[in-house]
Design a protein around this motif. Structure first.
Motif, PDB file in Angstrom:
ATOM      1  N   GLU A   1       0.237  -0.868  11.799  1.00 57.84           N
ATOM      2  CA  GLU A   1       1.757   0.337  11.397  1.00 57.84           C
ATOM      3  C   GLU A   1       1.755   0.738  12.577  1.00 57.84           C
TER       4      GLU A   1
ATOM      5  N   ALA B   1       0.421   3.963   1.156  1.00 59.30           N
ATOM      6  CA  ALA B   1       0.606   4.827   2.362  1.00 59.30           C
ATOM      7  C   ALA B   1       2.143   4.332   3.720  1.00 59.30           C
ATOM      8  N   HIS B   2       1.811   2.424   2.819  1.00 63.85           N
ATOM      9  CA  HIS B   2       2.676   2.258   3.740  1.00 63.85           C
ATOM     10  C   HIS B   2       4.462   2.201   3.339  1.00 63.85           C
TER      11      HIS B   2
ATOM     12  N   ASP C   1      -2.264   5.658   6.535  1.00 68.01           N
ATOM     13  CA  ASP C   1      -3.847   5.443   5.121  1.00 68.01           C
ATOM     14  C   ASP C   1      -5.555   6.224   5.888  1.00 68.01           C
TER      15      ASP C   1
ATOM     16  N   ASN D   1       0.708  -1.195   0.271  1.00 69.83           N
ATOM     17  CA  ASN D   1       0.349  -0.053  -0.102  1.00 69.83           C
ATOM     18  C   ASN D   1       0.787   1.483  -0.185  1.00 69.83           C
TER      19      ASN D   1
END
Length: 463
Positions: A451, A213-214, A425, A211
């Motif tokens: 996360e 976002a990560h 995210d 992803n």
């Protein structure tokens, strides 16, 4: 908010069944103040429910509890790390195979990352298979001029706002027992039957790091991948890595239930609370001369105590004297829940007093409960940045004092809910309208939980 009276609130306390286990002192708690207890609506149903609970098979076994105590002793010495996670309050309705497997899967994913970051074993423990009771700030709840008993968790009453649902029904303790048994049965199947294979769990984490976002965690994920491939090329015994130990825990709030599930170990003749491997006392019920502390001081399970920002060093020492008089390794865990704004100021004097006394407790951070706020649109929530800041503060304090930050205790779920704000995210308050599912406190969702694991792994690697 007003606190509940510290007097026993159940009229049945003194006449309750003593249960199958008979041991000196096990029922002394009945003569002490017991806050946060139900007022059962039907004495006959209560007596029958406790009688049946008292002879049902144990949910966990004394030998498993003893192994966990050894594991926690290692964590207190900096040789292991505790990961404890799960729902704020379990519900009977959510005890499905899909939801249980999602929660276990998330904990296993977090554990792989933390194991690599800590370079030591991670003890995996769920707030599962028994987390059905919740303390409340008030006995009652009022909506549109109608006042009914507050929801105290599925083990006591229902969430629906009706007189029938909110009555304190002791037969729910039996439903809690059977739901816990089926949950534990599924967890044991998952963790012993290949579901927990290290290689498989790591593959799950690759989806997280893909992803965008990560993406910043991709480097750590690659390092873990190389380590697993290295072990495989060296002929490491992956048969042993296909299975994991997984322990159950909950807050020992409902004393009628805990007492009824206490059994005498045939090996030692000592009492074990067989409702879970690990039990903790909440911030609202840790009074030294009250029922919860007295009862849990008499069972052999490892015990946790939640410590909020009002805790003093003397409070901590008195709790140690009561709950761990023999200073037994692995017996006592202090779970600190100070709030991000308090952790760096409030925690050091407590840790210093305990360390100076020579006691060796396991220090664990609960970064959830001290950071609860209300969103502008009226939802109970937590900011992910505050949660992470409390974790950082916890590590900073222990690093400065030369003590061991030994564990992480989080309210989380394996589902894609929206209950805590923020994260890489990000969740915003508008998402609450469609994806807020908790009946009590807000939880980290699957992505936020992972996360957190990557961020904590970074702190552990520096340790």
């Amino acid at each position: 908010m007003t606190e509940l009276s510290e007097k026993p609130v159940s009229p049945l306390t003194s006449t309750a069944q003593s249960g199958a286990a008979n041991y000196p002192g096990l029922d002394n708690w009945r003569e002490l103040p017991a806050s946060q207890q139900p007022t059962w609506s039907d004495p006959a149903v209560f007596e029958a429910s406790v009688k049946e609970l008292s002879v049902l098979p144990p949910l966990v076994f004394a030998g498993e509890v003893d192994i966990l105590r050894e594991r926690l002793a290692a964590a207190a010495q900096g040789k292991a790390f505790l990961l404890q996670g799960g729902d704020c309050a379990e519900t009977f309705e959510a005890a499905t195979a899909d939801k249980i497997s999602a929660r276990v899967r998330t904990i296993l994913q977090m554990a792989v990352v933390l194991t690599y970051g800590a370079a030591m074993p991670v003890i995996k423990m769920g707030r599962m298979a028994g987390q059905f009771a919740k303390p409340r700030s008030s006995n009652d709840e009022t909506r549109d001029g109608v006042t009914l008993p507050a929801y105290r968790g599925d083990i006591v009453n229902g969430y629906d706002f009706t007189p029938e649902s909110r009555a304190h029904d002791a037969s729910r303790m039996l439903k809690a027992y059977h739901t816990s048994a089926s949950t534990l049965n599924l967890i044991r199947a998952f963790t012993q039957g290949g579901f927990a294979d290290l290689r498989l769990v790591h593959q799950w984490n690759k989806g997280f790091t893909e992803n965008p976002a990560h993406a910043r965690y991709e480097s750590l994920a690659r390092d873990i991948d190389r380590a697993i491939k290295f072990m495989a090329s060296c002929g490491a015994d992956f048969e042993a890595l296909k299975r994991v130990e997984f322990y159950a825990s909950h807050e020992a709030l409902l004393l009628d239930y805990e007492r009824a599930l206490t059994r005498i170990d045939s090996r030692t003749g000592l009492p074990y609370d067989t409702s879970a491997h690990f039990l903790w006392i909440g911030e609202r019920t840790r009074e030294l001369d009250h029922a919860h502390v007295d009862f849990l001081s008499r069972v052999r399970n490892p015990i946790g105590v939640k410590l909020g920002p009002s805790t003093t060093g003397d409070d901590a020492l008195r709790l140690i004297d009561k709950l761990d008089p023999e200073r037994e390794p692995g017996r006592l865990t202090f779970i600190t829940r100070m709030g991000a704004g308090n952790i760096r100021e409030k925690l050091p004097p407590i840790v210093e007093r305990v360390t100076a006394s020579g006691a060796q407790v396991l220090w664990v951070t609960d970064p959830m409960h001290g950071n609860t706020v209300t969103s502008p649109n009226g939802y109970k929530t937590r900011n992910f940045d505050d949660v992470i800041d409390e974790v950082r503060g916890f590590f900073e304090v222990h690093h400065a004092l030369g003590t061991v930050p030994g564990g992480l205790h989080v309210e989380m779920t394996g589902d894609d809910v929206a209950e805590c704000l923020g994260g890489a995210d990000p969740i915003d308050q508008e998402a609450f309208l469609d994806r807020y599912e908790s009946v009590c406190d807000p939880r980290l969702n699957h992505m936020q939980s992972l996360e957190m694991a990557f961020l904590v792994a970074g702190a552990l690697s520096k340790r």
